[in-house]
Design a protein around this motif. Structure first.
Motif, PDB file in Angstrom:
ATOM      1  N   SER A  25       1.203   8.100 -12.370  1.00 41.00           N
ATOM      2  CA  SER A  25       2.591   7.678 -12.175  1.00 41.00           C
ATOM      3  C   SER A  25       2.663   6.505 -11.208  1.00 41.00           C
ATOM      4  CB  SER A  25       3.420   8.850 -11.633  1.00 41.00           C
ATOM      5  OG  SER A  25       4.711   8.422 -11.258  1.00 41.00           O
ATOM      6  N   PHE A  26       3.376   5.449 -11.617  1.00 41.34           N
ATOM      7  CA  PHE A  26       3.616   4.319 -10.730  1.00 41.34           C
ATOM      8  C   PHE A  26       4.826   4.560  -9.841  1.00 41.34           C
ATOM      9  CE2 PHE A  26       0.635   2.358 -13.467  1.00 41.34           C
ATOM     10  CZ  PHE A  26       0.189   1.204 -12.859  1.00 41.34           C
ATOM     11  N   ARG A  27       5.673   5.478 -10.230  1.00 37.66           N
ATOM     12  CA  ARG A  27       6.912   5.716  -9.487  1.00 37.66           C
ATOM     13  C   ARG A  27       6.633   6.195  -8.066  1.00 37.66           C
ATOM     14  NH1 ARG A  27      11.755   9.915 -11.306  1.00 37.66           N
ATOM     15  NH2 ARG A  27      13.153   9.475  -9.537  1.00 37.66           N
ATOM     16  N   PHE A  28       5.616   7.043  -7.918  1.00 36.04           N
ATOM     17  CA  PHE A  28       5.291   7.588  -6.607  1.00 36.04           C
ATOM     18  C   PHE A  28       3.962   7.037  -6.077  1.00 36.04           C
ATOM     19  CE2 PHE A  28       7.762  10.831  -8.891  1.00 36.04           C
ATOM     20  CZ  PHE A  28       8.864  10.920  -8.046  1.00 36.04           C
ATOM     21  N   ALA A  29       3.552   5.888  -6.600  1.00 30.78           N
ATOM     22  CA  ALA A  29       2.263   5.307  -6.206  1.00 30.78           C
ATOM     23  C   ALA A  29       2.328   4.748  -4.792  1.00 30.78           C
ATOM     24  CB  ALA A  29       1.874   4.206  -7.185  1.00 30.78           C
ATOM     25  N   TRP A  30       1.149   4.585  -4.213  1.00 30.98           N
ATOM     26  CA  TRP A  30       1.037   4.039  -2.867  1.00 30.98           C
ATOM     27  C   TRP A  30       1.456   2.578  -2.844  1.00 30.98           C
ATOM     28  CZ3 TRP A  30      -4.667   6.003  -2.513  1.00 30.98           C
ATOM     29  CH2 TRP A  30      -4.664   7.390  -2.410  1.00 30.98           C
ATOM     30  N   LYS A  31       2.011   2.158  -1.709  1.00 25.03           N
ATOM     31  CA  LYS A  31       2.357   0.755  -1.539  1.00 25.03           C
ATOM     32  C   LYS A  31       1.131  -0.006  -1.040  1.00 25.03           C
ATOM     33  CE  LYS A  31       6.376  -0.434   0.002  1.00 25.03           C
ATOM     34  NZ  LYS A  31       7.552  -0.690   0.875  1.00 25.03           N
ATOM     35  N   ARG A  32       0.802  -1.077  -1.730  1.00 24.97           N
ATOM     36  CA  ARG A  32      -0.338  -1.929  -1.357  1.00 24.97           C
ATOM     37  C   ARG A  32       0.190  -3.201  -0.709  1.00 24.97           C
ATOM     38  NH1 ARG A  32      -4.448   1.791  -2.820  1.00 24.97           N
ATOM     39  NH2 ARG A  32      -3.690   2.863  -4.691  1.00 24.97           N
TER      40      ARG A  32
END
Length: 228
Positions: A25-32
């Motif tokens: 899931s990209f919705r809850f992915a880490w911020k880079r």
């Protein structure tokens, strides 16, 4: 997160029906966060998620300084007219339901690009020079890849060329589609300049694990989850 009960990585049976794969899931992915010549680029991307016992690519995030350390000739480019410095790399596998296993893969690569031996200075911050740089890079990187039997290019690009209007510099997104089942790749590309002579490229290449002719791949495994 992927449903580990309905979409496990284990493969215990062959796929016979139409499949809609599920991946991270990209919705809850880490911020880079990557720093590019004094500017800051932020985006969300899931953690590295490749199937067990398979080759995959993982890198960064790596910031890019004015010194430009880490440049190397672009891979698979015959003329070596461009250099690249890696920024980011992740691989995400997509799975079918009920023990079908791995049915697709998306590979993300982020790099800084700069041309070698320019005959005259260019300003990639100017929209026309930026578009010329992108098209020149595509030709240099993939223009030589053709079928030896009939001369057909393995890939068709750019497709669905569209500008990104909410960025402070010229930016463009487009697609690359393969023309044959045994060559080329399907990709979505994002390009934007960070200086007068350097461009950032983010590519999202996906592969469907299907057998048969190219025109049958989308009818066996839905490409939409990998394109989204």
């Amino acid at each position: 997160m992927r449903n580990f009960i309905k979409y496990p990585s284990l493969k215990l049976k062959p796929r016979r029906d139409y499949c809609v794969p599920v991946g991270p899931s990209f919705r809850f992915a880490w911020k880079r966060r990557i720093y590019l010549l004094g500017s800051r680029l932020e985006f969300r991307a899931p953690g590295h998620a490749s199937a067990p016992n398979t080759w995959s690519h993982k890198a960064g995030p790596v910031s890019h300084s004015h010194e430009g350390a880490g440049f190397r000739s672009c891979r698979l480019m015959p003329g070596e007219g461009w250099e690249e410095a890696p920024l980011f790399g992740r691989t995400w596998d997509f799975y079918g339901s009920w023990f079908v296993g791995n049915v697709a893969r998306v590979s993300c690569y982020g790099t800084v690009l700069r041309p070698k031996n320019l005959e005259k200075p260019l300003n990639f911050l100017h929209p026309r020079a930026f578009e010329s740089a992108v098209l020149g890079y595509l030709t240099a990187q993939w223009g030589h890849e053709v079928d030896e039997d009939d001369g057909t290019p393995y890939q068709k690009a750019p497709i669905n060329w569209r500008p990104v209007k909410d960025m402070p510099v010229p930016a463009v997104i487009f697609d690359i589609r393969k023309t044959k089942s045994l060559g080329g790749s399907n990709s979505r590309m994002l390009f934007f300049p960070i200086s007068t002579d350097r461009v950032v490229r983010f590519s999202f290449s996906f592969k469907q694990y299907c057998t048969g002719p190219l025109e049958d791949e989308d009818s066996k495994s839905a490409p939409s989850p990998c394109w989204s």
